[in-house]
Design a protein around this motif. Structure first.
Motif, PDB file in Angstrom:
ATOM      1  N   ARG A   6      -0.646   6.098  19.545  1.00 51.74           N
ATOM      2  CA  ARG A   6      -1.056   4.722  18.459  1.00 51.74           C
ATOM      3  C   ARG A   6      -0.413   5.046  17.258  1.00 51.74           C
ATOM      4  O   ARG A   6       0.017   3.861  16.583  1.00 51.74           O
ATOM      5  CB  ARG A   6      -2.589   4.489  18.809  1.00 51.74           C
ATOM      6  CG  ARG A   6      -3.070   3.366  18.111  1.00 51.74           C
ATOM      7  CD  ARG A   6      -4.429   3.010  17.896  1.00 51.74           C
ATOM      8  NE  ARG A   6      -5.292   4.118  17.784  1.00 51.74           N
ATOM      9  CZ  ARG A   6      -5.276   4.838  16.660  1.00 51.74           C
ATOM     10  NH1 ARG A   6      -4.927   4.347  15.421  1.00 51.74           N
ATOM     11  NH2 ARG A   6      -6.153   6.216  16.698  1.00 51.74           N
ATOM     12  N   ASP A  10       2.132   2.406  15.380  1.00 50.25           N
ATOM     13  CA  ASP A  10       1.752   1.870  14.300  1.00 50.25           C
ATOM     14  C   ASP A  10       2.724   2.178  12.813  1.00 50.25           C
ATOM     15  O   ASP A  10       2.969   1.670  11.929  1.00 50.25           O
ATOM     16  CB  ASP A  10       0.358   2.303  13.866  1.00 50.25           C
ATOM     17  CG  ASP A  10      -0.805   1.396  14.681  1.00 50.25           C
ATOM     18  OD1 ASP A  10      -0.148   0.517  15.634  1.00 50.25           O
ATOM     19  OD2 ASP A  10      -1.775   1.710  14.777  1.00 50.25           O
ATOM     20  N   GLU A  14       5.108   0.143  10.542  1.00 46.61           N
ATOM     21  CA  GLU A  14       4.988   0.230   9.001  1.00 46.61           C
ATOM     22  C   GLU A  14       6.266   0.608   8.102  1.00 46.61           C
ATOM     23  O   GLU A  14       6.531  -0.032   7.139  1.00 46.61           O
ATOM     24  CB  GLU A  14       3.797   1.313   8.760  1.00 46.61           C
ATOM     25  CG  GLU A  14       3.751   1.468   7.028  1.00 46.61           C
ATOM     26  CD  GLU A  14       3.160   0.075   6.369  1.00 46.61           C
ATOM     27  OE1 GLU A  14       2.892   0.290   5.162  1.00 46.61           O
ATOM     28  OE2 GLU A  14       2.875  -1.056   7.060  1.00 46.61           O
TER      29      GLU A  14
END
Length: 139
Positions: A6, A10, A14
């Protein structure tokens, strides 16, 4: 999904946002390395995840104008592709010549030609279209 995966996902997303926005280069640099780290720690990590992580770190260094680490991570990406037998768009992007072009290397043209040939072999039309858009921005 594990915490490492995860976080890897993420942070990868970003980094893309930061590369486009160019609002915080320091955050982008650290997020790119953190994404690659977390993917490497995730139990569900596949060789393609390692190659893509190295590719993104290389691309991030190109954005920052830092040729030497960009080339180093591009070579790591290509090594992951070779060791795992990755083809298709992973290989096309591994051959991408941005790091070599940034460094002014004479071999950038040869890498770009390899990317072109590998890009022609991308089977998924959407993936091929995305590659074509990126390829058109190579110098």
């Amino acid at each position: 999904m594990t915490d490492h995966r995860r976080l890897g996902v993420d942070l990868f997303n970003e980094v893309w946002r930061l590369m486009q926005a160019r609002e915080d280069d320091d955050r982008m640099l650290h997020a790119a390395h953190a994404s690659r780290f977390h993917w490497g720690e995730a139990p569900e990590c596949e060789p393609a995840n390692l190659a893509r992580g190295e590719w993104q770190v290389s691309r991030m260094y190109v954005v920052l104008g830092r040729a030497e680490p960009a080339i180093w991570h591009a070579q790591r990406c290509l090594r992951h592709c070779a060791e795992a037998g990755l083809r298709d768009w992973d290989l096309a992007y591994a051959y991408e010549a941005r790091a070599h072009a940034l460094a002014g290397d004479a071999e950038a043209t040869a890498w770009k030609a390899k990317a072109r040939a590998a890009g022609d072999e991308i089977s998924d039309p959407e993936d091929r279209e995305h590659f074509e858009e990126d390829y058109s921005t190579l110098s």
